[in-house]
Design an enzyme around this catalytic site. Structure first.
Site, PDB file in Angstrom:
ATOM      1  N   SER A  72       0.833  -1.207   0.000  1.00  0.00           N
ATOM      2  CA  SER A  72       0.000   0.000   0.000  1.00  0.00           C
ATOM      3  C   SER A  72       0.863   1.251   0.000  1.00  0.00           C
ATOM      4  O   SER A  72       0.639   2.182  -0.792  1.00  0.00           O
ATOM      5  CB  SER A  72      -0.929   0.014   1.221  1.00  0.00           C
ATOM      6  OG  SER A  72      -1.777  -1.109   1.208  1.00  0.00           O
ATOM      7  N   ASN A 152      -5.814  -9.090  -7.776  1.00  0.00           N
ATOM      8  CA  ASN A 152      -5.853  -9.828  -6.515  1.00  0.00           C
ATOM      9  C   ASN A 152      -7.157 -10.596  -6.309  1.00  0.00           C
ATOM     10  O   ASN A 152      -7.214 -11.508  -5.509  1.00  0.00           O
ATOM     11  CB  ASN A 152      -5.609  -8.884  -5.336  1.00  0.00           C
ATOM     12  CG  ASN A 152      -6.453  -7.638  -5.392  1.00  0.00           C
ATOM     13  OD1 ASN A 152      -6.466  -6.913  -6.386  1.00  0.00           O
ATOM     14  ND2 ASN A 152      -7.192  -7.381  -4.334  1.00  0.00           N
ATOM     15  N   SER A 200       4.974  -6.584  -2.165  1.00  0.00           N
ATOM     16  CA  SER A 200       4.736  -6.769  -0.740  1.00  0.00           C
ATOM     17  C   SER A 200       5.200  -8.155  -0.298  1.00  0.00           C
ATOM     18  O   SER A 200       4.835  -9.159  -0.910  1.00  0.00           O
ATOM     19  CB  SER A 200       3.243  -6.594  -0.458  1.00  0.00           C
ATOM     20  OG  SER A 200       2.974  -6.882   0.897  1.00  0.00           O
ATOM     21  N   HIS A 202       4.529 -10.085   2.291  1.00  0.00           N
ATOM     22  CA  HIS A 202       3.640 -11.108   2.871  1.00  0.00           C
ATOM     23  C   HIS A 202       2.804 -11.841   1.826  1.00  0.00           C
ATOM     24  O   HIS A 202       2.067 -12.769   2.153  1.00  0.00           O
ATOM     25  CB  HIS A 202       2.778 -10.521   3.995  1.00  0.00           C
ATOM     26  CG  HIS A 202       1.630  -9.656   3.572  1.00  0.00           C
ATOM     27  ND1 HIS A 202       0.345 -10.138   3.494  1.00  0.00           N
ATOM     28  CD2 HIS A 202       1.568  -8.351   3.240  1.00  0.00           C
ATOM     29  CE1 HIS A 202      -0.458  -9.145   3.133  1.00  0.00           C
ATOM     30  NE2 HIS A 202       0.250  -8.058   2.967  1.00  0.00           N
ATOM     31  N   CYS A 325      -9.877  -6.634   1.826  1.00  0.00           N
ATOM     32  CA  CYS A 325     -10.095  -5.249   2.218  1.00  0.00           C
ATOM     33  C   CYS A 325     -11.566  -4.866   2.166  1.00  0.00           C
ATOM     34  O   CYS A 325     -12.014  -4.001   2.886  1.00  0.00           O
ATOM     35  CB  CYS A 325      -9.313  -4.324   1.295  1.00  0.00           C
ATOM     36  SG  CYS A 325      -7.708  -4.984   0.899  1.00  0.00           S
TER      37      CYS A 325
END
Ligand SMILES: *Cc1c(COP(=O)(O)O)cnc(C)c1O
Length: 397
Positions: A72, A152, A200, A202, A325
């Protein structure tokens, strides 16, 4: 009961190698890399090595790597930097897509409030953004094109290299949110023509709270966090050495194992797709082949995705209705709406994102569990009963 984790697009389990790489930096090697003493210099050396490793995996130079707190932050910094540069040249138009992650979409919203104009391209029905459409949307005053590498929710892999070539030919900066792609697909910033890229840790078996902004040499960045001179003045704050070292180890491992892992996942993904396609009035979301080897996403008419998730959880299956999200909100996924699913259908979505430990037996168990649960939920759905009685038309074939 065995638990089947099929939510790897939300986050992944850390790899043993990443954990082991981190441990010394959580324990004895805790010094600040900005400190001049030998302990500090050892931390600085770990940071230097991690930067080299990450750069090598992306086909970048170490000086083009900025460590951030995650995907992000990297998306925010990339877009705000390109906007600041555009502003100085009187260019206040940005081209992006309707299926981006909220880290991108919300940053673009903020820029719109500051007077930028944003063109959000709709995808084709299969979730693909055609490079010709990107080309057509670019104007004299376009300062940035931002298209994600892989989606995603529906797993669609975008024609990034072609879009990169369009941007290069038109002299427009190109940012790609590659959070779902790095570690899973052969991402190479130079060959792909990417100027700014977010990743990212993770999402590829590294720690949470660590990410990278790749910025091609010569692309000036604005910093989101003011303070010390860390990351060449582009990201203040004492570096999270354990997480950075863990991220580099995880990325190297993911890049090494990528082809082998994908060769294992692909037939399992296709087995799931075939099995779930047999459920009446179901539809695969996203392209059949231009998709991540880990991603399966379906809509089932006549059910609520949230109810399906809760019942699957009781059967030991961890899945998602789309993006982590937006879960908890009542709005259907913006991605499913953008590919043309009607609201009612978009509400009945299921995303399975499988990982290395997923087996053929798991696939068969998931197919059986989803089929039973969808049938059960339809059995208690008044809307479905009305459709069956012919009082209301079905939407999906
Ligand atoms: C997970 C994700 C992000 C956000 O990354 P964080 O490290 O969790 O901030 C951004 N974009 C995409 C496509 C993602 O999947």
């Amino acid at each position: 009961m065995k638990r089947i984790y099929a939510d790897n697009a939300a986050t992944t389990r850390m790899s043993r190698r990443a954990i082991d790489a981190m441990l010394p930096y959580l324990d004895t090697a805790y010094a600040n890399p900005s400190s001049l003493h030998s302990a500090g210099q050892e931390a600085a050396e770990a940071l230097r090595r991690a930067r080299e490793e990450v750069a090598a995996c992306l086909g970048a130079e170490p000086k083009e790597i900025v460590f951030t707190s995650g995907g992000s932050e990297a998306d925010n910094q990339a877009i705000l930097s390109a906007a600041a540069l555009g502003e100085r040249k009187g260019k206040r138009h940005i081209v992006s897509t309707a299926i981006e992650h909220h880290a991108v979409l919300h940053t673009l919203k903020k820029l719109e409030k500051q007077g930028f104009s944003v063109t959000l391209l709709p995808p084709r029905e299969n979730g693909v953004i055609p490079p010709e459409e990107v080309e057509r949307a670019i104007r004299e005053d376009t300062c940035l094109v931002s298209v994600m590498y892989a989606n995603n929710e529906i797993g669609t892999v975008e024609p990034i290299r072609e879009i990169g070539a369009v941007c290069r030919a038109r002299g427009v900066l190109f940012h790609s949110d590659a959070v779902q792609a790095v570690g899973h697909l052969p991402v190479n910033v130079k060959e792909d023509g990417i100027d700014l890229l977010a990743l990212s840790a993770h999402k590829f078996h590294g720690p949470k709270g660590a990410g990278v902004l790749y910025a091609r040499a010569g692309v000036p960045l604005v910093s989101l966090i003011e303070g010390g001179a860390q990351e060449r003045g582009k990201r203040a704050g004492t570096e999270n050495i354990p997480a950075i070292v863990g991220m580099a180890a995880a990325l190297r491992e993911a890049c090494e194992k990528r082809e082998e892992v994908n060769a294992r996942l692909l037939p399992l993904r296709d087995r799931l797709i075939e099995g779930l396609s047999r459920i009446p009035r179901s539809a695969l979301n996203g392209d059949r082949t231009a998709r991540l080897p880990s991603n399966v996403n379906f809509c089932f008419e006549g059910i609520e995705g949230e109810s399906l998730l809760l019942l699957l959880d009781q059967k030991g299956i961890c899945a998602s209705s789309g993006s982590a999200c937006t879960s908890g909100s009542l709005d259907p996924s913006h991605v499913l709406l953008a590919i043309g699913r009607p609201h009612e259908v978009a509400h009945g979505s299921l995303r399975l994102s499988i990982g290395e430990d997923f087996t053929e037996e798991d696939a068969d168990y998931v197919i059986a569990a989803v089929s039973e649960t969808v049938a059960y939920l339809r059995g208690i759905s008044p809307v479905w009963q009305e459709c069956l009685a012919g009082k209301r038309p079905f939407i999906l074939p």
